[in-house]
Write an enzyme that holds these catalytic residues in place. Structure first.
Site, PDB file in Angstrom:
ATOM      1  N   GLY A   1     -34.263 -65.841  79.935  1.00 15.89           N
ATOM      2  CA  GLY A   1     -33.086 -66.522  79.392  1.00 15.89           C
ATOM      3  C   GLY A   1     -33.090 -66.397  77.871  1.00 15.89           C
ATOM      4  O   GLY A   1     -34.156 -66.360  77.249  1.00 15.89           O
TER       5      GLY A   1
ATOM      6  N   ASP B   1     -56.356-104.688  59.374  1.00 19.04           N
ATOM      7  CA  ASP B   1     -56.854-104.221  60.686  1.00 19.04           C
ATOM      8  C   ASP B   1     -58.025-105.108  61.124  1.00 19.04           C
ATOM      9  O   ASP B   1     -59.174-104.675  61.136  1.00 19.04           O
ATOM     10  CB  ASP B   1     -57.276-102.745  60.507  1.00 19.04           C
ATOM     11  CG  ASP B   1     -57.801-102.122  61.789  1.00 19.04           C
ATOM     12  OD1 ASP B   1     -57.512-102.658  62.876  1.00 19.04           O
ATOM     13  OD2 ASP B   1     -58.513-101.095  61.690  1.00 19.04           O
TER      14      ASP B   1
END
Ligand code: SPV
Ligand code: MG
Length: 431
Positions: A90, A204
């Site tokens: 294609g 964190d």
């Protein structure tokens, strides 16, 4: 009779494929290759059906002389093996990463005196619907969750990138590159505690609660299909961790990594500059066992992260812990280091691999970033996590644009560093 070759890497045969076969038949006998899973995951979506089913799908298409297995993305071996007069494809391979495959075929056909035939790519509502359905299927928890274990088998090393939003998820999902004639993409996504917290402007330290972390996972999962590895920090209390495991598993997360620290957790890259204490082997093993006991599928992985090298407790301690954690049921070991030199990580992996050939090893090469994926794989490492690079890339870019807008009292000077709105919109899928 001339030989016409085409390769399929699809889970569903639709009118586009049938059209290619019809066109191919005009040139001679049709041979179809089915791309094996190892090659397919380099550039395509993860298959939703197994290789034999994909092979049978193609074998059932009428009018094909032969069906063979294509083992590599590029066609060199196929051309050697069957010497086709034509390769048909294609025309959608003219742009994007697939262009490398097209270039490869054109070069090969030039060398052998063959020809490449390009068929206009078939666009239809039905094909769009099928493509969307495959994508949706991969997003479903039962399809997504098991991908990580499969990828560990299929890939030399599973490449994982940090994501913390739908947008970063789309970058992990869609970035495909062609380099040196090879095509590659990320395999999995890491929901980092550092970056998830940073995106919220928080430290964190397990401050961002699970409800919020799950929300991040959900934002990412809504727009992606790749497997998720969740940074579970310490896993918290054992009594809480079991609920986290259940929730993650239900969402379709593939793995949680928990680190053997206790008390107020700080980011590992601080090392011994801040007070951090390592959990006892006994207690951490209890946590692993409790998590393994409650999980409901065999797909979900609990990976134990060893902080001995970060906390300068030595190699022997790291290995003792690895043995104990595997014995407690850990599905993988993550070994971390903040040294620039990867020597201690590689030494650990070599020693661990001498006694354990199968338990997956995970590493996060943030500080030892010179080492390549191939070198990591040579030392038996299965998963590499690029744990914070997208966040670290975005912050300076945003800050410098903000500064320039303040400096010039308008946005024009920053404009050439900005992605056009049209391109941003094209990243986002519409249903
Ligand atoms: C994270 O990304 O949050 C991690 C990896 O835990 S590290 O920051 O290196 O500790
Ligand atoms: Mg973390």
């Amino acid at each position: 009779m001339k030989k016409v070759y085409t390769c399929f890497c699809t889970d569903v045969i639709h009118e586009g494929h049938l059209n290619i076969i019809r066109e191919a038949q005009k040139y001679g006998e049709v041979i179809v290759g089915v791309l094996c899973d190892e090659a397919l995951v380099h550039f395509n979506k993860f298959p939703t059906i197994d290789f034999n089913e994909r092979l049978n799908l193609v074998k059932n298409i009428p009018g094909i002389a032969q069906v063979i297995v294509q083992n590599e993305v590029m066609y060199d071996n196929i051309v050697k093996q069957i010497a086709p007069d034509y390769i048909i494809h294609g025309d959608n391979w003219k742009t994007g990463a697939m262009k490398a495959i097209r270039d490869n075929c054109i070069k090969l056909m030039k060398e052998t005196g063959g020809e490449v035939i390009e068929v206009p790519y078939t666009c239809s509502d039905n094909i769009n619907h099928i493509t969307a359905q495959i994508r949706e299927k991969l997003m479903m928890p039962e399809y997504r969750r098991k991908q990580l274990k499969e990828l560990i088998k299929l890939r030399d090393i599973v490449k994982t990138i940090e994501v913390h939003s739908g947008l970063t998820g789309l970058i992990a999902e869609k970035t495909i590159v062609e380099n040196d004639g090879k095509i590659d993409q990320f395999d999995a996504m890491w929901i980092s505690s550092l970056c998830d917290s940073t995106a919220k402007g928080k430290p964190d330290i397990e401050l961002v609660d699970m409800t919020s972390r799950f929300r991040t996972i959900s934002d990412v999962m809504e727009v992606t299909t790749k497997p998720v590895i969740f940074d579970g920090d310490t896993g918290g209390l054992i009594e809480h961790f079991v609920y986290t495991v259940r929730s993650l598993e239900r969402m379709g997360v593939s793995a949680v990594i928990i680190e053997d620290k206790t008390g107020l957790k700080k980011n590992s890259l601080f090392g011994t500059e801040v007070n951090q204490s390592q959990d006892s082997i006994e207690h951490f093993c209890e946590k692993i066992k409790a998590g393994k006991k409650v999980q409901l599928t065999s797909d979900f992985m609990i990976i134990a992260r060893i902080e001995s090298l970060i906390l300068e407790m030595g190699m022997a301690d790291a290995l003792t812990r690895a043995r104990a954690y595997v014995k407690a049921g850990a599905d993988g070991i993550m070994i971390h280091s903040r040294k620039k030199d990867p020597a201690e990580i590689l030494e650990f992996c070599d020693l661990f691999r001498k006694e354990n050939k199968t338990t997956p090893i995970v590493v996060v090469p943030t500080s030892f970033n010179e080492i390549t994926e191939a070198e990591l794989a040579e030392h038996g490492i299965n998963i590499v996590i690029y744990a914070n690079q997208l966040t670290r890339a975005a912050f300076p870019a945003m800050e410098s644009v903000a500064k320039d807008i303040l400096k010039y009292h308008r946005a024009k000077e920053a404009d050439e560093r900005l992605m056009p709105i049209k391109d941003i919109i094209s990243l986002i899928d519409e249903l």
